[in-house]
Design a protein around this motif. Structure first.
Motif, PDB file in Angstrom:
ATOM      1  N   ASN A 109       0.849  -1.201   0.000  1.00  0.00           N
ATOM      2  CA  ASN A 109       0.000   0.000   0.000  1.00  0.00           C
ATOM      3  C   ASN A 109       0.877   1.241   0.000  1.00  0.00           C
ATOM      4  OD1 ASN A 109      -2.694  -1.439   0.840  1.00  0.00           O
ATOM      5  ND2 ASN A 109      -1.109  -2.130   2.251  1.00  0.00           N
ATOM      6  N   PRO A 110       1.534   1.525  -1.133  1.00  0.00           N
ATOM      7  CA  PRO A 110       2.480   2.645  -1.117  1.00  0.00           C
ATOM      8  C   PRO A 110       1.794   3.977  -0.869  1.00  0.00           C
ATOM      9  CG  PRO A 110       2.143   1.853  -3.348  1.00  0.00           C
ATOM     10  CD  PRO A 110       1.440   0.888  -2.438  1.00  0.00           C
ATOM     11  N   LEU A 111       2.485   4.826  -0.141  1.00  0.00           N
ATOM     12  CA  LEU A 111       2.012   6.194   0.014  1.00  0.00           C
ATOM     13  C   LEU A 111       2.284   6.909  -1.304  1.00  0.00           C
ATOM     14  CD1 LEU A 111       3.795   6.890   3.395  1.00  0.00           C
ATOM     15  CD2 LEU A 111       1.342   6.539   3.101  1.00  0.00           C
ATOM     16  N   ALA A 112       1.358   7.723  -1.719  1.00  0.00           N
ATOM     17  CA  ALA A 112       1.613   8.492  -2.928  1.00  0.00           C
ATOM     18  C   ALA A 112       2.155   9.852  -2.517  1.00  0.00           C
ATOM     19  CB  ALA A 112       0.344   8.632  -3.754  1.00  0.00           C
ATOM     20  N   ILE A 113       3.483   9.880  -2.298  1.00  0.00           N
ATOM     21  CA  ILE A 113       4.115  11.162  -1.973  1.00  0.00           C
ATOM     22  C   ILE A 113       4.475  11.795  -3.306  1.00  0.00           C
ATOM     23  CG2 ILE A 113       5.951  12.287  -0.664  1.00  0.00           C
ATOM     24  CD1 ILE A 113       6.305   9.602   0.817  1.00  0.00           C
ATOM     25  N   GLN A 114       3.575  12.589  -3.828  1.00  0.00           N
ATOM     26  CA  GLN A 114       3.797  13.101  -5.180  1.00  0.00           C
ATOM     27  C   GLN A 114       4.661  14.333  -5.151  1.00  0.00           C
ATOM     28  OE1 GLN A 114       2.923  10.786  -6.729  1.00  0.00           O
ATOM     29  NE2 GLN A 114       0.750  10.390  -6.998  1.00  0.00           N
TER      30      GLN A 114
ATOM     31  N   CYS B 132       8.365  -2.288 -18.316  1.00  0.00           N
ATOM     32  CA  CYS B 132       7.394  -1.210 -18.545  1.00  0.00           C
ATOM     33  C   CYS B 132       8.101   0.137 -18.615  1.00  0.00           C
ATOM     34  CB  CYS B 132       6.376  -1.195 -17.414  1.00  0.00           C
ATOM     35  SG  CYS B 132       5.096   0.045 -17.583  1.00  0.00           S
ATOM     36  N   TYR B 133       7.689   0.964 -19.549  1.00  0.00           N
ATOM     37  CA  TYR B 133       8.319   2.285 -19.664  1.00  0.00           C
ATOM     38  C   TYR B 133       7.932   3.209 -18.506  1.00  0.00           C
ATOM     39  CZ  TYR B 133       4.079   4.741 -21.041  1.00  0.00           C
ATOM     40  OH  TYR B 133       2.840   5.310 -21.020  1.00  0.00           O
ATOM     41  N   ARG B 134       6.897   2.835 -17.726  1.00  0.00           N
ATOM     42  CA  ARG B 134       6.528   3.653 -16.569  1.00  0.00           C
ATOM     43  C   ARG B 134       7.258   3.230 -15.285  1.00  0.00           C
ATOM     44  NH1 ARG B 134       0.311   5.740 -16.846  1.00  0.00           N
ATOM     45  NH2 ARG B 134       0.176   5.922 -19.096  1.00  0.00           N
ATOM     46  N   ARG B 135       8.128   2.220 -15.399  1.00  0.00           N
ATOM     47  CA  ARG B 135       8.800   1.674 -14.225  1.00  0.00           C
ATOM     48  C   ARG B 135       9.550   2.730 -13.391  1.00  0.00           C
ATOM     49  NH1 ARG B 135      10.555  -3.319 -12.067  1.00  0.00           N
ATOM     50  NH2 ARG B 135      11.480  -2.753 -10.088  1.00  0.00           N
ATOM     51  N   PRO B 136      10.236   3.701 -14.023  1.00  0.00           N
ATOM     52  CA  PRO B 136      10.931   4.696 -13.199  1.00  0.00           C
ATOM     53  C   PRO B 136      10.001   5.427 -12.241  1.00  0.00           C
ATOM     54  CG  PRO B 136      11.640   4.852 -15.470  1.00  0.00           C
ATOM     55  CD  PRO B 136      10.478   3.908 -15.447  1.00  0.00           C
ATOM     56  N   ASN B 137       8.732   5.603 -12.639  1.00  0.00           N
ATOM     57  CA  ASN B 137       7.763   6.262 -11.762  1.00  0.00           C
ATOM     58  C   ASN B 137       7.466   5.413 -10.535  1.00  0.00           C
ATOM     59  OD1 ASN B 137       6.835   8.694 -13.413  1.00  0.00           O
ATOM     60  ND2 ASN B 137       6.686   7.009 -14.874  1.00  0.00           N
ATOM     61  N   TYR B 138       7.461   4.107 -10.755  1.00  0.00           N
ATOM     62  CA  TYR B 138       7.240   3.178  -9.638  1.00  0.00           C
ATOM     63  C   TYR B 138       8.378   3.286  -8.633  1.00  0.00           C
ATOM     64  CZ  TYR B 138       7.135  -1.510  -7.427  1.00  0.00           C
ATOM     65  OH  TYR B 138       7.124  -2.557  -6.550  1.00  0.00           O
ATOM     66  N   ASP B 139       9.603   3.223  -9.125  1.00  0.00           N
ATOM     67  CA  ASP B 139      10.746   3.283  -8.221  1.00  0.00           C
ATOM     68  C   ASP B 139      10.831   4.621  -7.496  1.00  0.00           C
ATOM     69  OD1 ASP B 139      11.625   0.700  -8.657  1.00  0.00           O
ATOM     70  OD2 ASP B 139      12.734   1.260 -10.462  1.00  0.00           O
ATOM     71  N   ALA B 140      10.358   5.654  -8.179  1.00  0.00           N
ATOM     72  CA  ALA B 140      10.396   6.967  -7.548  1.00  0.00           C
ATOM     73  C   ALA B 140       9.185   7.201  -6.661  1.00  0.00           C
ATOM     74  CB  ALA B 140      10.467   8.050  -8.618  1.00  0.00           C
ATOM     75  N   GLY B 141       8.273   6.249  -6.621  1.00  0.00           N
ATOM     76  CA  GLY B 141       7.083   6.383  -5.783  1.00  0.00           C
ATOM     77  C   GLY B 141       6.074   7.368  -6.336  1.00  0.00           C
ATOM     78  N   LEU B 142       6.033   7.498  -7.662  1.00  0.00           N
ATOM     79  CA  LEU B 142       5.059   8.403  -8.280  1.00  0.00           C
ATOM     80  C   LEU B 142       3.894   7.570  -8.817  1.00  0.00           C
ATOM     81  CD1 LEU B 142       7.615  10.666 -10.180  1.00  0.00           C
ATOM     82  CD2 LEU B 142       6.446  11.184  -8.037  1.00  0.00           C
ATOM     83  N   PHE B 143       2.740   7.667  -8.166  1.00  0.00           N
ATOM     84  CA  PHE B 143       1.629   6.784  -8.496  1.00  0.00           C
ATOM     85  C   PHE B 143       0.383   7.551  -8.918  1.00  0.00           C
ATOM     86  CE2 PHE B 143       4.103   4.470  -5.248  1.00  0.00           C
ATOM     87  CZ  PHE B 143       4.471   3.366  -6.010  1.00  0.00           C
ATOM     88  N   VAL B 144      -0.330   6.969  -9.850  1.00  0.00           N
ATOM     89  CA  VAL B 144      -1.663   7.472 -10.201  1.00  0.00           C
ATOM     90  C   VAL B 144      -2.618   7.021  -9.104  1.00  0.00           C
ATOM     91  CG1 VAL B 144      -3.551   7.305 -11.863  1.00  0.00           C
ATOM     92  CG2 VAL B 144      -1.178   7.331 -12.666  1.00  0.00           C
ATOM     93  N   GLU B 145      -3.471   7.914  -8.612  1.00  0.00           N
ATOM     94  CA  GLU B 145      -4.423   7.522  -7.579  1.00  0.00           C
ATOM     95  C   GLU B 145      -5.865   7.562  -8.046  1.00  0.00           C
ATOM     96  OE1 GLU B 145      -3.114   7.864  -3.306  1.00  0.00           O
ATOM     97  OE2 GLU B 145      -2.786   9.880  -4.080  1.00  0.00           O
ATOM     98  N   SER B 146      -6.078   8.184  -9.188  1.00  0.00           N
ATOM     99  CA  SER B 146      -7.415   8.226  -9.769  1.00  0.00           C
ATOM    100  C   SER B 146      -7.233   8.446 -11.260  1.00  0.00           C
ATOM    101  CB  SER B 146      -8.197   9.367  -9.111  1.00  0.00           C
ATOM    102  OG  SER B 146      -9.153   9.853 -10.011  1.00  0.00           O
ATOM    103  N   PHE B 147      -8.164   7.882 -12.045  1.00  0.00           N
ATOM    104  CA  PHE B 147      -7.964   7.918 -13.490  1.00  0.00           C
ATOM    105  C   PHE B 147      -7.974   9.327 -14.078  1.00  0.00           C
ATOM    106  CE2 PHE B 147      -9.168   3.348 -13.539  1.00  0.00           C
ATOM    107  CZ  PHE B 147      -7.981   2.919 -14.100  1.00  0.00           C
ATOM    108  N   ASP B 148      -8.527  10.290 -13.331  1.00  0.00           N
ATOM    109  CA  ASP B 148      -8.586  11.630 -13.920  1.00  0.00           C
ATOM    110  C   ASP B 148      -7.731  12.628 -13.143  1.00  0.00           C
ATOM    111  OD1 ASP B 148     -10.087  11.587 -11.688  1.00  0.00           O
ATOM    112  OD2 ASP B 148     -11.947  12.309 -12.598  1.00  0.00           O
ATOM    113  N   ASP B 149      -6.758  12.104 -12.361  1.00  0.00           N
ATOM    114  CA  ASP B 149      -5.945  13.079 -11.627  1.00  0.00           C
ATOM    115  C   ASP B 149      -4.734  13.541 -12.453  1.00  0.00           C
ATOM    116  OD1 ASP B 149      -4.167  11.004 -11.471  1.00  0.00           O
ATOM    117  OD2 ASP B 149      -4.224  10.800  -9.291  1.00  0.00           O
ATOM    118  N   GLU B 150      -4.052  14.502 -11.893  1.00  0.00           N
ATOM    119  CA  GLU B 150      -2.895  15.095 -12.558  1.00  0.00           C
ATOM    120  C   GLU B 150      -1.826  14.024 -12.837  1.00  0.00           C
ATOM    121  OE1 GLU B 150      -2.662  17.970 -13.781  1.00  0.00           O
ATOM    122  OE2 GLU B 150      -0.517  17.994 -14.280  1.00  0.00           O
ATOM    123  N   SER B 151      -1.691  13.102 -11.867  1.00  0.00           N
ATOM    124  CA  SER B 151      -0.672  12.056 -12.015  1.00  0.00           C
ATOM    125  C   SER B 151      -0.974  11.159 -13.211  1.00  0.00           C
ATOM    126  CB  SER B 151      -0.616  11.200 -10.753  1.00  0.00           C
ATOM    127  OG  SER B 151      -0.441  12.012  -9.627  1.00  0.00           O
ATOM    128  N   ALA B 152      -2.248  10.909 -13.459  1.00  0.00           N
ATOM    129  CA  ALA B 152      -2.621  10.089 -14.609  1.00  0.00           C
ATOM    130  C   ALA B 152      -2.224  10.792 -15.895  1.00  0.00           C
ATOM    131  CB  ALA B 152      -4.119   9.815 -14.589  1.00  0.00           C
TER     132      ALA B 152
END
Lengths: 225, 367
Positions: free
Chosen positions: A39-44, B235-255
């Motif tokens: 359950n990673p924190l999303a520290i954006q 996956c080309y999005r893998r660097p985002n995973y390692d950096a802890g950058l996650f989408v939290e909703s399909f219409d958010d800024e991160s998406a």
């Protein structure tokens, strides 16, 4: 000063104590990092991905702790054959009638608070030993599933020994699910474990709590062990 | 086998130039994961090998594997398999029907006994003697057993034939069973995916043609060339995973920024496939590239490991969307309540004992 009623018993040797505290440290580390991985924190941040690596670091800590955990566990098994009688493997496996009877007695005395003939278990009592045996099985399960998942992204020979686990349990998804569920066993065990130690120290006053630091317990001479 | 034109000769007769042919060989060699020096082997195999008789069965399935295969980006692929490999029998494409079709099938099985390649699309229902899927008056269970008898090797196309796919999802009303659980004495290659990537399918067939042996398989019978890595790892999005950058909703800024879809339930970390490398539709895209988490369609039980948009699966028997964490928390709460009750009771029951010792200690201290 010589106390007539109490004798000191050296119960936990140094290797057992080191094992215990190292294990406590890595299990807490594994549970915390493991929970975060699930359950990673999303520290954006608005930074580019290549500037950050915190989630990668969390996973790295988890993997390092897992290796320490596993080999520490192996060492404890070895010490079950090499250590003193309180560390012996026989303390953990209910293979005699006497052992099972003691389990019931401990259950009555400490859990249900029913009066039984007084007795003292100097090392682990039988019920505790049995519980630790269950935790060893959980250790084994967690190690096997963990290294099973790890094997796919490792080239070294050791994790590869566990590559069979994934097909055996029906794919990474199932392995991950079981690994995650088992984490809760560790958390609940830790809660109960700490409470029971405090309970024994409070009710019996034989120094259980400090025994894992110094190694000694204090036993009344006039009670049967 | 009777003398017939080689595959290369047939490709040439169909109007492809030698240049086209060589391009195809280089392309398919790369897909198979063979080093560049292996191109010569592929070319030689195509030039010298004759028709490989193939029977292609369709059982409990949707034909998406065939569709995927037909859309393989290289035209020679369809040409090779569907025309030149002597596809003797395939329910959805053959011109023959009824008795004629069955006759072709049995002639092939008799004439090329021990030589033909058996391709299976779809799972086989086994409950109630397999009555849920019958062709020409026979159950698919009987057909599979009969055809496998004389087959040189079997390729299980898609998740249906490899692991049962959707029709094997709980409660699996027809007893849908993958091929490798029915046939034990033949080499079987699992090519899972719903559907598998067309280029992967072509790669497997050309490998068999070229080297006359089964490609290297992993623990689940899948060719390592295509299924040894997780989608997550490529996956080309893998660097985002390692950096802890996650989408939290399909219409958010991160998406919009294209962060990792891990928290949206992406099954890339547990799915072994070539999607992120080969991609789909002529290398255009794959689900994650289009902004949707991977649903893990090539993994066993993917349908039961849902919901798709949740990282942890819901636990069977505990209601929808109850995860391992919910169960753990509930058990934890019960444990804490039990401890509290025990502590109270211990203080009541053992009070006398503790007080007696405290009194004794006072006395001793006063001495």
């Amino acid at each position: 000063m010589e106390d007539q009623k109490i004798k000191r018993v050296y119960v936990w040797e140094i290797p057992v104590r080191i094992y215990h505290w190292l294990n406590a440290l890595v299990v807490v580390t594994l549970a915390v990092t493991g929970y975060l991985i699930g359950n990673p924190l999303a520290i954006q941040s608005s930074a580019e991905a290549y500037l950050g690596y915190w989630f990668g670091t969390v996973r790295f800590i988890h993997f390092v702790a897992a290796f320490i955990f596993f080999f520490n566990f192996l060492f404890r098994i070895y010490w079950g054959f090499a250590g003193n009688k309180y560390a012996d493997w026989k303390n953990f496996i209910p293979y005699t009638k006497k052992y099972i009877r003691e389990c019931y007695d401990v259950l009555k005395l400490d859990i249900l608070h029913i009066k039984v003939k007084p007795f003292i278990s100097v090392g682990h009592n039988a019920l505790a030993g049995l519980t630790y045996f269950l935790t060893f099985l959980a250790f084994l399960f967690q190690s096997i599933t963990g290294f099973g998942m790890y094997s796919a992204m490792s080239d070294s020979f050791f994790p590869k020994l566990f590559a069979w686990v994934v097909p055996f349990l029906g794919g990474d998804f199932a392995v991950r699910q079981w690994h995650h569920l088992m984490m809760w066993f560790f958390i609940i065990f830790a809660v109960v474990h700490v409470y029971i130690v405090f309970y024994h120290d409070y009710v019996e006053r034989r120094g259980v709590l400090s025994s894992m630091a110094g190694g000694w317990k204090f036993i009344e001479k006039d009670k049967p062990t | 086998m009777e003398e017939s034109p080689t595959i290369y000769e047939q490709i040439r007769t169909s109007g492809y130039s030698r240049r086209d042919f060589l391009k195809f060989c280089a392309w398919v060699t790369a897909f198979m994961g063979i080093e560049a020096s292996g191109i010569g082997n592929v070319v030689r195999a195509m030039e010298t090998k004759h028709r490989l008789p193939v029977v292609w069965f369709h059982f409990q399935e949707c034909t998406c594997c065939s569709e995927s295969f037909l859309r393989s980006s290289h035209p020679i692929v369809a040409e090779i398999i569907l025309d030149k490999l002597s596809l003797a029998y395939t329910e959805t494409l053959q011109a023959a029907a009824g008795y004629q079709a069955e006759e072709v099938l049995y002639n092939t099985m008799k004439k090329y006994k021990g030589e033909y390649l058996m391709l299976v699309e779809g799972s086989v229902p086994t409950d109630n003697d397999g009555v849920y899927c019958c062709i020409a008056g026979k159950t698919s269970l009987d057909i599979v057993k009969e055809a496998a008898e004389g087959a040189k090797a079997i390729i299980s196309w898609g998740s249906c034939a490899s692991n049962g796919c959707i029709q094997a999802a709980n409660p699996n009303p027809t007893g849908a069973t993958p091929i490798h659980k029915i046939i034990k004495n033949k080499p079987i290659i699992n090519v899972p995916g719903c559907p598998p990537i067309g280029e992967v399918m072509a790669g497997v067939i050309v490998y068999l043609l070229t080297f006359d042996r089964i490609p290297e398989l992993d623990g689940m019978g899948r060719p390592k060339a295509f299924y040894s890595r997780r989608i997550h790892d490529t996956c080309y999005r893998r660097p985002n995973y390692d950096a802890g950058l996650f989408v939290e909703s399909f219409d958010d800024e991160s998406a919009r920024k294209g962060y990792c879809l891990y928290k949206m339930g992406c099954k890339g970390p547990v799915t072994y496939n070539a999607c992120a490398v080969t991609k789909w539709n002529n290398g255009v895209s794959y689900p994650i590239k289009s902004g949707h988490p991977c649903i893990g369609c090539s993994e066993e039980n993917f349908w039961d490991n849902g919901p798709f948009y949740q990282h942890l699966a819901s636990f069977p028997g505990f209601g929808i969307e109850t995860t391992a964490d919910d169960i753990g928390l509930a058990v934890g709460a019960v444990t804490v309540a039990g401890i509290a009750a025990h502590a109270v009771r211990a203080n009541i029951k053992k009070r006398k004992l503790i007080n007696a010792d405290i009194e004794e200690s006072k006395k001793e201290g006063g001495e």
